[in-house]
Scaffold this active site. Structure first.
Site, PDB file in Angstrom:
ATOM      1  N   LYS A 154      11.353  -6.615   5.215  1.00 46.60           N
ATOM      2  CA  LYS A 154      12.801  -6.342   5.119  1.00 46.60           C
ATOM      3  C   LYS A 154      13.324  -5.791   6.433  1.00 46.60           C
ATOM      4  O   LYS A 154      12.573  -5.202   7.234  1.00 46.60           O
ATOM      5  CB  LYS A 154      13.116  -5.371   3.979  1.00 46.60           C
ATOM      6  CG  LYS A 154      12.545  -3.949   4.116  1.00 46.60           C
ATOM      7  CD  LYS A 154      13.395  -2.993   4.964  1.00 46.60           C
ATOM      8  CE  LYS A 154      12.648  -1.712   5.298  1.00 46.60           C
ATOM      9  NZ  LYS A 154      13.056  -0.988   6.454  1.00 46.60           N
ATOM     10  N   ALA A 213       3.334  -0.311  10.388  1.00 46.56           N
ATOM     11  CA  ALA A 213       4.186   0.776  10.922  1.00 46.56           C
ATOM     12  C   ALA A 213       5.246   0.232  11.868  1.00 46.56           C
ATOM     13  O   ALA A 213       5.518   0.794  12.919  1.00 46.56           O
ATOM     14  CB  ALA A 213       3.340   1.852  11.612  1.00 46.56           C
ATOM     15  N   GLY A 214       5.851  -0.870  11.469  1.00 42.33           N
ATOM     16  CA  GLY A 214       6.814  -1.547  12.345  1.00 42.33           C
ATOM     17  C   GLY A 214       8.263  -1.363  11.947  1.00 42.33           C
ATOM     18  O   GLY A 214       9.157  -1.915  12.584  1.00 42.33           O
ATOM     19  N   ALA A 224       8.755  -2.382   6.454  1.00 44.11           N
ATOM     20  CA  ALA A 224       8.289  -2.093   5.094  1.00 44.11           C
ATOM     21  C   ALA A 224       7.088  -2.940   4.672  1.00 44.11           C
ATOM     22  O   ALA A 224       6.995  -3.380   3.521  1.00 44.11           O
ATOM     23  CB  ALA A 224       9.431  -2.242   4.076  1.00 44.11           C
ATOM     24  N   GLY A 246       3.927  -2.004   4.250  1.00 37.47           N
ATOM     25  CA  GLY A 246       3.106  -1.319   3.241  1.00 37.47           C
ATOM     26  C   GLY A 246       3.759  -1.413   1.867  1.00 37.47           C
ATOM     27  O   GLY A 246       3.073  -1.633   0.849  1.00 37.47           O
ATOM     28  N   SER A 247       5.069  -1.259   1.827  1.00 34.01           N
ATOM     29  CA  SER A 247       5.809  -1.385   0.567  1.00 34.01           C
ATOM     30  C   SER A 247       5.705  -2.814   0.038  1.00 34.01           C
ATOM     31  O   SER A 247       5.583  -3.031  -1.170  1.00 34.01           O
ATOM     32  CB  SER A 247       7.283  -1.037   0.778  1.00 34.01           C
ATOM     33  OG  SER A 247       7.406   0.260   1.287  1.00 34.01           O
ATOM     34  N   ASP A 287      11.021   1.801  -0.594  1.00 31.60           N
ATOM     35  CA  ASP A 287      11.319   0.397  -0.290  1.00 31.60           C
ATOM     36  C   ASP A 287      10.608  -0.584  -1.221  1.00 31.60           C
ATOM     37  O   ASP A 287      10.807  -1.794  -1.113  1.00 31.60           O
ATOM     38  CB  ASP A 287      10.882   0.068   1.147  1.00 31.60           C
ATOM     39  CG  ASP A 287      11.698   0.821   2.188  1.00 31.60           C
ATOM     40  OD1 ASP A 287      12.858   1.166   1.894  1.00 31.60           O
ATOM     41  OD2 ASP A 287      11.174   1.044   3.295  1.00 31.60           O
TER      42      ASP A 287
HETATM   43  O1  C5P Z   1       9.284   6.279   0.243  1.00 26.91           O
HETATM   44  P1  C5P Z   1       8.294   6.099   1.334  1.00 26.91           P
HETATM   45  O2  C5P Z   1       6.906   6.471   0.918  1.00 26.91           O
HETATM   46  O3  C5P Z   1       8.371   4.786   2.005  1.00 26.91           O
HETATM   47  O4  C5P Z   1       8.713   7.156   2.434  1.00 26.91           O
HETATM   48  C1  C5P Z   1       7.868   7.512   3.489  1.00 26.91           C
HETATM   49  C2  C5P Z   1       8.378   8.798   4.094  1.00 26.91           C
HETATM   50  O5  C5P Z   1       9.633   8.576   4.748  1.00 26.91           O
HETATM   51  C3  C5P Z   1       8.650   9.897   3.091  1.00 26.91           C
HETATM   52  O6  C5P Z   1       7.496  10.661   2.840  1.00 26.91           O
HETATM   53  C4  C5P Z   1       9.708  10.708   3.792  1.00 26.91           C
HETATM   54  O7  C5P Z   1       9.136  11.543   4.764  1.00 26.91           O
HETATM   55  C5  C5P Z   1      10.509   9.649   4.540  1.00 26.91           C
HETATM   56  N1  C5P Z   1      11.683   9.198   3.776  1.00 26.91           N
HETATM   57  C6  C5P Z   1      12.757  10.053   3.630  1.00 26.91           C
HETATM   58  N2  C5P Z   1      13.858   9.633   2.931  1.00 26.91           N
HETATM   59  C7  C5P Z   1      13.901   8.393   2.386  1.00 26.91           C
HETATM   60  C8  C5P Z   1      12.825   7.503   2.546  1.00 26.91           C
HETATM   61  C9  C5P Z   1      11.717   7.941   3.255  1.00 26.91           C
HETATM   62  O8  C5P Z   1      12.741  11.187   4.117  1.00 26.91           O
HETATM   63  N3  C5P Z   1      15.000   8.006   1.746  1.00 26.91           N
END
Ligand code: C5P
Length: 349
Positions: free
Chosen positions: A60, A147-148, A151, A153-154, A187
């Site tokens: 995405k 880590a790009g 998303a 990993g999602s 995501d």
């Molecule tokens: O949800 P996800 O695991 O992808 O998020 C990874 C990290 O990114 C979270 O642990 C948080 O530190 C940060 N994040 C955030 N606010 C969001 C999405 C992600 O602070 N809306």
């Protein structure tokens, strides 16, 4: 291409005949291509076609990403417009008596093939939800950089949900899978649905957005990654005590441009609050963005938390031309032409 592979196997000590049917040597078989074939041969089992599920899942980009204040749970409220593009990871799930995961393709060597992997957690959560043993052999083929800011990993977590739901014949509805997806990451629900959508909450609350036609982009991949939490942390630090208020109005111009396929309007409206932190973590990206603009991109922006940069162009030919020119400038590791919207995690028959 980076062909490194990682493999980790956990024996849960329980066999299941619900998913662990051993085909007889006389049965017709069809094997997945490439390395997965070696994996099957190495494991000494020959799977039935019905014991193998293949899922394709897109990357995405965020065409609009406004980040609000940090919440008590550590996440940030946001308003975003997601677009799924035709850069894919593939996940192959094979019936097995235990659980094992391997990863191959771009960046595979840097990824954990163990319970720290979001796809592993997805399979595990689904199994608990459905009350079935978490028995499968998952192979992830990375096409989306690690880590790009895309998303990846999602995407793999969403693919694992779709694949295991099919392999284990759970009969889960899309909304059941979406509820599990939301527990896994912000995501992940969008990786399931794909297309184009507005995301609110921490990104997991989706409403579909209308688009007409296709949108063409060039992606410039970096030679390093940025950890998403780090980008959010830097953003908080840059903002200090000033907590921005969020509303949906800001995304309206983007949504209108998407609905009417108005590429110049879309170009003028692209925004990403995580760009400043990404540039502070990777100052070299400024050169990549400037090069893209000078070479004719209608807009240039960091994708999500970076370091991938995205460039909006008005045609497929324009995208090919820009991708080649950017690559020749040497301002990124690699370029890739993409278009969207494309559907989310889907079975490949
Ligand atoms: O949800 P996800 O695991 O992808 O998020 C990874 C990290 O990114 C979270 O642990 C948080 O530190 C940060 N994040 C955030 N606010 C969001 C999405 C992600 O602070 N809306």
């Amino acid at each position: 291409m980076d062909t490194s592979r990682r493999r980790h196997r956990v024996d849960h000590g329980r066999a299941t005949d619900a998913v662990g049917r051993n085909p007889s040597p006389g049965n017709p078989i069809s094997l997945p291509a490439g390395d997965a074939e070696g994996e099957i041969r190495g494991a000494g089992r020959w799977p039935l076609v019905s014991d193998m599920v293949r899922v394709r899942v897109p990357a995405k980009v965020n065409l609009h990403l406004r980040v609000g204040a940090r919440r008590r749970d550590g996440f940030h409220d946001l308003v975003t417009v997601y677009l799924a593009v035709d850069l894919f990871d593939e996940l192959i799930a094979l019936a097995a008596d235990d659980f094992a995961m391997s990863i191959e393709g771009e960046g595979a060597g840097s990824l954990p093939a163990d319970p720290n992997n979001l796809a592993w957690q997805a399979a595990s959560l689904l199994a608990t939800h459905a009350g079935v043993p978490p028995a499968a052999r998952l192979t992830i083929r990375k096409g989306i950089p690690v880590a790009g800011g895309l998303a990846g990993g999602s995407a793999d977590a969403a693919a694992a949900l779709v694949a295991c739901a099919e392999l284990w014949r759970i009969g889960a509805s899309r909304s059941e899978l979406a509820a599990i997806a939301a527990q896994l990451g912000s995501d992940v629900p969008f990786a399931l649905t794909g297309g184009c959508a507005v995301g609110t909450g921490r990104g997991e609350l989706l409403s579909p957005a209308m688009t007409s036609g296709e949108f063409h982009l060039v992606l410039a991949f970096a030679d390093h990654g940025i950890a998403t939490p780090e980008a959010y942390r830097i953003l908080d630090r840059m903002r200090g005590d000033i907590a921005p208020t969020l509303d949906l109005n800001g995304s309206r111009i983007v949504l209108d441009a998407l609905r009417r396929n108005d590429v110049p309007q879309l170009a003028a409206a692209l925004v990403n609050d995580l760009q400043r932190p990404a540039l502070s973590l990777s100052p070299g990206l400024q050169r990549t963005l400037s090069a893209g603009r000078e070479l004719g991109a209608l807009a240039a922006m960091v994708s999500g938390s970076g370091p991938t940069c995205l460039f909006l162009v008005d045609s497929a030919t324009g995208a090919t031309r820009l991708a080649a020119a950017l690559a020749a400038e040497g301002v990124c590791r690699r370029t890739r032409v993409v278009k969207g919207p494309v559907p989310g995690a889907r079975l490949v028959r």
